[in-house]
Design a protein around this motif. Structure first.
Motif, PDB file in Angstrom:
ATOM      1  N   PRO A   1       1.655  30.200  22.417  1.00 56.12           N
ATOM      2  CA  PRO A   1       1.893  29.669  21.070  1.00 56.12           C
ATOM      3  C   PRO A   1       1.928  28.145  21.009  1.00 56.12           C
ATOM      4  N   ALA A   2       2.071  27.497  22.167  1.00 54.97           N
ATOM      5  CA  ALA A   2       2.125  26.031  22.223  1.00 54.97           C
ATOM      6  C   ALA A   2       1.181  25.563  23.320  1.00 54.97           C
ATOM      7  N   LEU A   3       0.275  24.658  22.975  1.00 52.63           N
ATOM      8  CA  LEU A   3      -0.748  24.224  23.922  1.00 52.63           C
ATOM      9  C   LEU A   3      -0.910  22.709  23.897  1.00 52.63           C
ATOM     10  N   SER A   4      -1.135  22.145  25.060  1.00 49.87           N
ATOM     11  CA  SER A   4      -1.499  20.737  25.147  1.00 49.87           C
ATOM     12  C   SER A   4      -2.981  20.596  24.812  1.00 49.87           C
ATOM     13  N   LEU A   5      -3.426  19.380  24.624  1.00 47.94           N
ATOM     14  CA  LEU A   5      -4.840  19.164  24.337  1.00 47.94           C
ATOM     15  C   LEU A   5      -5.702  19.647  25.501  1.00 47.94           C
ATOM     16  N   THR A   6      -5.236  19.436  26.723  1.00 48.99           N
ATOM     17  CA  THR A   6      -5.974  19.913  27.894  1.00 48.99           C
ATOM     18  C   THR A   6      -6.068  21.434  27.894  1.00 48.99           C
TER      19      THR A   6
ATOM     20  N   SER B   1       6.206  15.660  21.656  1.00 49.94           N
ATOM     21  CA  SER B   1       5.740  15.618  23.050  1.00 49.94           C
ATOM     22  C   SER B   1       4.224  15.703  23.159  1.00 49.94           C
ATOM     23  N   GLY B   2       3.535  15.856  22.008  1.00 50.58           N
ATOM     24  CA  GLY B   2       2.085  15.931  22.014  1.00 50.58           C
ATOM     25  C   GLY B   2       1.535  17.334  22.126  1.00 50.58           C
TER      26      GLY B   2
END
Length: 250
Positions: free
Chosen positions: A22-27, A58-59
């Protein structure tokens, strides 16, 4: 880049999110969507500006509320849940067990509502979860009333097993679907977990087609299907009437 490929890439970014992610970094988005980091950055920026995604301090990216607003317009989503909720609550009060509402999406069942008590049997279900049609009570109720060609295609395909008792034999599945049509209820016993039993019934839309299914999931030990079936049928019939269905008089 064509319009179609641009749309596919946008959808790939959204599809990178699921219940396990449900939560992902750009990478993460770049890797899961199969996009370059530059393309992922550009598309997530556009989706964030529109509100489909939200970016925390936190991005990390999350699905945005704008998608919820759009999804709420789906006739098989929030509108169906709102009409069905009083009947689901009645079924819960009568059983104090897990009560579920689901629709079919292709060859999968999608759960759109779930009521559960503290002492109810544990289930691997949550709103938005997907399961193969043959492995759940609601799925069997939906598959039994699907187009015959889809039924045959489904029965002929690989049938995943989750316990030693999951229906994986096409002949047995066809017999089970015929029994669902005859009795008006689907009984799924030990198909997903070995301690649970589900009783489900189809919900009909204004034209009489089965558009959803409602179920109660109880501990297998001591389950009384003859007592549960009328309550599930009553809930399904109430939701059907709320949707505009009227039984055909003989």
């Amino acid at each position: 880049m064509s319009e179609r490929s641009a749309a596919e890439r946008l959808l790939a970014v959204l599809a990178a999110f699921d219940h396990d992610h449900p939560a992902l970094s750009l990478t993460d988005i770049s890797r899961r969507a199969g996009l370059s980091l530059t393309t992922a950055h550009r598309l997530t920026g556009a989706l964030t500006a529109w509100g489909a995604l939200e970016r925390d301090a936190s991005g990390v990216y999350h699905v945005g509320l704008r998608l919820w607003e759009v999804a709420a317009l789906a006739p098989r989503g929030l509108a169906l849940r709102q009409l069905a909720l009083p009947y689901l609550e009645d079924l819960y009060e009568a059983t104090h067990e897990n009560v579920q509402l689901a629709v079919r999406d292709g060859t999968e069942v999608v759960y759109i509502e779930w009521l559960s008590g503290r002492s109810a049997v544990g289930v691997h279900i949550r709103v938005g979860a997907r399961w193969p049609l043959h492995a759940t009570g609601v799925g069997l109720a939906l598959l039994a009333h699907a187009d015959p060609d889809l039924q045959e295609e489904y029965c002929a395909g690989p049938l995943s097993g989750f316990t030693p008792y999951t229906i994986t034999d096409p002949v047995r599945l066809r017999r089970t679907l015929a029994e669902v049509r005859r009795s008006g209820v689907a009984v799924s016993e030990r198909q997903v977990t070995e301690d649970a039993l589900s009783v489900a019934a189809g919900v009909r839309g204004p034209g009489g087609d089965v558009v959803a299914a409602v179920s109660v999931v109880v501990p297998r030990a001591g389950a009384q299907v003859p007592a549960l079936a009328p309550a599930v049928r009553l809930a399904a019939r109430g939701i059907s009437r709320a949707l505009g269905w009227r039984p055909v008089r003989p």
